[in-house]
Design a protein around this motif. Sequence first.
Motif, PDB file in Angstrom:
ATOM      1  N   MET A   1       0.827  -1.175   0.000  1.00 20.92           N
ATOM      2  CA  MET A   1       0.000   0.000   0.000  1.00 20.92           C
ATOM      3  C   MET A   1       0.869   1.235   0.000  1.00 20.92           C
ATOM      4  O   MET A   1       2.028   1.193   0.364  1.00 20.92           O
ATOM      5  N   SER A   2       0.339   2.353  -0.429  1.00 21.27           N
ATOM      6  CA  SER A   2       1.150   3.544  -0.597  1.00 21.27           C
ATOM      7  C   SER A   2       1.474   4.190   0.744  1.00 21.27           C
ATOM      8  O   SER A   2       0.756   4.069   1.736  1.00 21.27           O
ATOM      9  N   LYS A   3       2.597   4.894   0.761  1.00 20.42           N
ATOM     10  CA  LYS A   3       3.040   5.612   1.944  1.00 20.42           C
ATOM     11  C   LYS A   3       2.042   6.703   2.313  1.00 20.42           C
ATOM     12  O   LYS A   3       1.781   6.963   3.474  1.00 20.42           O
ATOM     13  N   SER A   4       1.481   7.348   1.252  1.00 20.46           N
ATOM     14  CA  SER A   4       0.583   8.462   1.530  1.00 20.46           C
ATOM     15  C   SER A   4      -0.738   7.978   2.135  1.00 20.46           C
ATOM     16  O   SER A   4      -1.373   8.722   2.867  1.00 20.46           O
ATOM     17  N   GLN A   5      -1.128   6.754   1.810  1.00 20.00           N
ATOM     18  CA  GLN A   5      -2.344   6.218   2.430  1.00 20.00           C
ATOM     19  C   GLN A   5      -2.127   6.022   3.919  1.00 20.00           C
ATOM     20  O   GLN A   5      -2.997   6.330   4.734  1.00 20.00           O
ATOM     21  N   LEU A   6      -0.969   5.530   4.263  1.00 21.77           N
ATOM     22  CA  LEU A   6      -0.609   5.380   5.674  1.00 21.77           C
ATOM     23  C   LEU A   6      -0.602   6.738   6.372  1.00 21.77           C
ATOM     24  O   LEU A   6      -1.179   6.905   7.441  1.00 21.77           O
ATOM     25  N   ASP A   7       0.053   7.715   5.741  1.00 24.48           N
ATOM     26  CA  ASP A   7       0.129   9.051   6.344  1.00 24.48           C
ATOM     27  C   ASP A   7      -1.249   9.671   6.516  1.00 24.48           C
ATOM     28  O   ASP A   7      -1.520  10.357   7.499  1.00 24.48           O
ATOM     29  N   GLU A   8      -2.114   9.414   5.530  1.00 27.85           N
ATOM     30  CA  GLU A   8      -3.464   9.978   5.594  1.00 27.85           C
ATOM     31  C   GLU A   8      -4.242   9.394   6.758  1.00 27.85           C
ATOM     32  O   GLU A   8      -4.928  10.114   7.492  1.00 27.85           O
ATOM     33  N   VAL A   9      -4.125   8.093   6.948  1.00 29.75           N
ATOM     34  CA  VAL A   9      -4.820   7.438   8.054  1.00 29.75           C
ATOM     35  C   VAL A   9      -4.288   7.946   9.389  1.00 29.75           C
ATOM     36  O   VAL A   9      -5.058   8.226  10.318  1.00 29.75           O
ATOM     37  N   ILE A  10      -2.964   8.074   9.479  1.00 28.78           N
ATOM     38  CA  ILE A  10      -2.362   8.560  10.718  1.00 28.78           C
ATOM     39  C   ILE A  10      -2.807   9.996  10.997  1.00 28.78           C
ATOM     40  O   ILE A  10      -3.103  10.353  12.147  1.00 28.78           O
ATOM     41  N   HIS A  11      -2.860  10.803   9.944  1.00 27.51           N
ATOM     42  CA  HIS A  11      -3.293  12.193  10.122  1.00 27.51           C
ATOM     43  C   HIS A  11      -4.731  12.262  10.643  1.00 27.51           C
ATOM     44  O   HIS A  11      -5.032  13.024  11.568  1.00 27.51           O
ATOM     45  N   SER A  12      -5.597  11.464  10.048  1.00 26.21           N
ATOM     46  CA  SER A  12      -6.991  11.439  10.512  1.00 26.21           C
ATOM     47  C   SER A  12      -7.075  11.006  11.966  1.00 26.21           C
ATOM     48  O   SER A  12      -7.841  11.559  12.754  1.00 26.21           O
ATOM     49  N   PHE A  13      -6.270  10.013  12.308  1.00 23.48           N
ATOM     50  CA  PHE A  13      -6.251   9.528  13.677  1.00 23.48           C
ATOM     51  C   PHE A  13      -5.848  10.645  14.643  1.00 23.48           C
ATOM     52  O   PHE A  13      -6.453  10.839  15.697  1.00 23.48           O
ATOM     53  N   LEU A  14      -4.825  11.402  14.266  1.00 25.25           N
ATOM     54  CA  LEU A  14      -4.347  12.482  15.143  1.00 25.25           C
ATOM     55  C   LEU A  14      -5.385  13.583  15.292  1.00 25.25           C
ATOM     56  O   LEU A  14      -5.538  14.157  16.371  1.00 25.25           O
TER      57      LEU A  14
ATOM     58  N   ILE B  25      -8.069   0.509  20.103  1.00 24.54           N
ATOM     59  CA  ILE B  25      -8.451  -0.697  20.834  1.00 24.54           C
ATOM     60  C   ILE B  25      -8.823  -1.816  19.882  1.00 24.54           C
ATOM     61  O   ILE B  25      -8.361  -2.965  20.032  1.00 24.54           O
ATOM     62  N   VAL B  26      -9.643  -1.490  18.895  1.00 25.83           N
ATOM     63  CA  VAL B  26     -10.096  -2.536  17.965  1.00 25.83           C
ATOM     64  C   VAL B  26      -8.920  -3.085  17.171  1.00 25.83           C
ATOM     65  O   VAL B  26      -8.805  -4.308  16.977  1.00 25.83           O
ATOM     66  N   LEU B  27      -8.032  -2.218  16.735  1.00 23.02           N
ATOM     67  CA  LEU B  27      -6.884  -2.696  15.964  1.00 23.02           C
ATOM     68  C   LEU B  27      -5.998  -3.617  16.795  1.00 23.02           C
ATOM     69  O   LEU B  27      -5.509  -4.640  16.296  1.00 23.02           O
ATOM     70  N   THR B  28      -5.805  -3.285  18.074  1.00 22.89           N
ATOM     71  CA  THR B  28      -4.962  -4.150  18.904  1.00 22.89           C
ATOM     72  C   THR B  28      -5.594  -5.531  19.069  1.00 22.89           C
ATOM     73  O   THR B  28      -4.899  -6.542  19.126  1.00 22.89           O
ATOM     74  N   GLN B  29      -6.932  -5.554  19.137  1.00 22.06           N
ATOM     75  CA  GLN B  29      -7.602  -6.837  19.382  1.00 22.06           C
ATOM     76  C   GLN B  29      -7.695  -7.701  18.139  1.00 22.06           C
ATOM     77  O   GLN B  29      -8.004  -8.890  18.247  1.00 22.06           O
ATOM     78  N   GLU B  91       0.746  -1.829   9.837  1.00 21.90           N
ATOM     79  CA  GLU B  91       1.623  -0.653   9.808  1.00 21.90           C
ATOM     80  C   GLU B  91       0.996   0.508  10.566  1.00 21.90           C
ATOM     81  O   GLU B  91       1.682   1.220  11.310  1.00 21.90           O
ATOM     82  N   VAL B  92      -0.304   0.697  10.352  1.00 23.84           N
ATOM     83  CA  VAL B  92      -0.998   1.785  11.037  1.00 23.84           C
ATOM     84  C   VAL B  92      -0.915   1.589  12.547  1.00 23.84           C
ATOM     85  O   VAL B  92      -0.667   2.529  13.296  1.00 23.84           O
ATOM     86  N   LEU B  93      -1.097   0.352  12.995  1.00 24.72           N
ATOM     87  CA  LEU B  93      -1.072   0.091  14.438  1.00 24.72           C
ATOM     88  C   LEU B  93       0.304   0.410  15.023  1.00 24.72           C
ATOM     89  O   LEU B  93       0.417   0.992  16.106  1.00 24.72           O
TER      90      LEU B  93
END
Lengths: 115, 115
Positions: A1-14, B25-29, B91-93
């Motif tokens: 999967m792309s690096k930017s997809q990871l970054d996007e998910v992390i950004h949303s999480f933050l 939490i869900v990702l860890t589980q 990776e996200v986790l």
Amino acid sequence: MSKSQLDEVIHSFLVEMKRGTMTIIVLTQLQTKQYGYSLLTVLEKKKTGIEAGTLYPLLRRLEKQGLLQSEWDTSESRPRKFYQLSDLGKEVLERIKKEWDLLSNQMDHFLGEVL
Amino acid sequence: MSKSQLDEVIHSFLVEMKRGTMTIIVLTQLQTKQYGYSLLTVLEKKKTGIEAGTLYPLLRRLEKQGLLQSEWDTSESRPRKFYQLSDLGKEVLERIKKEWDLLSNQMDHFLGEVL
DNA sequence: TTACTATAGTGTATGTCGTACACTATTGTC
DNA sequence: GACAATAGTGTACGACATACACTATAGTAA
């Protein structure tokens, strides 16, 4: 999967994590009286990532919720709106501190399971 | 101020805090394969406060975001939808764990200032 | 056999708050 | 005089937990 997809998910999480934590941070900083722009620079220096467009509406929202009280100081060349915790705000901050400890311990428990 | 006003504010705060932490939490589980109803009972036992009406849509949303993958198991008397982390999810986790540590340290710093 | 609970899931409207702007005003500096 | 810094107001939007309504049926107890 792309690096930017990871970054996007992390950004949303933050962004989502900031909901809640922004309130905590602002309440801790207004145990003593401070005006908006000053608080903004303090929080910028502490790398919270907050912008003026987020902070000022948050201050007004917290005041509307009764957690802060404000007063204008027009004695200087520039008028400044000072904010400080209300009595309710102080109680909320005490409770939030306890709730954060519980949540934090819970998260550490779950994250302790990360392989 | 009333006790219920305080409780209401704290409740709202906890709701906001769950945004973000529920995903963690869900990702860890789901590092190991598990189906929805089973995960629901596990999280209930661990006092996360999550309801079915929150968990099932979250599982679907995370799958849509590519963090989870699912497959139906219809071999038992009841069909069950099993979920597990995708490669992106893993990776996200990892990243989220690091981000949580940073955020947590920052919150501890700010809350250390509470009088 | 029937009624109820437990087991398992789908679908969706709503409220809340951080984001991301546009906008205003004026003081201070070069 | 022009621009940056200082200080603030106003608001539409997107994302996600909540809180339901809804579906289906297997398992259990009476």
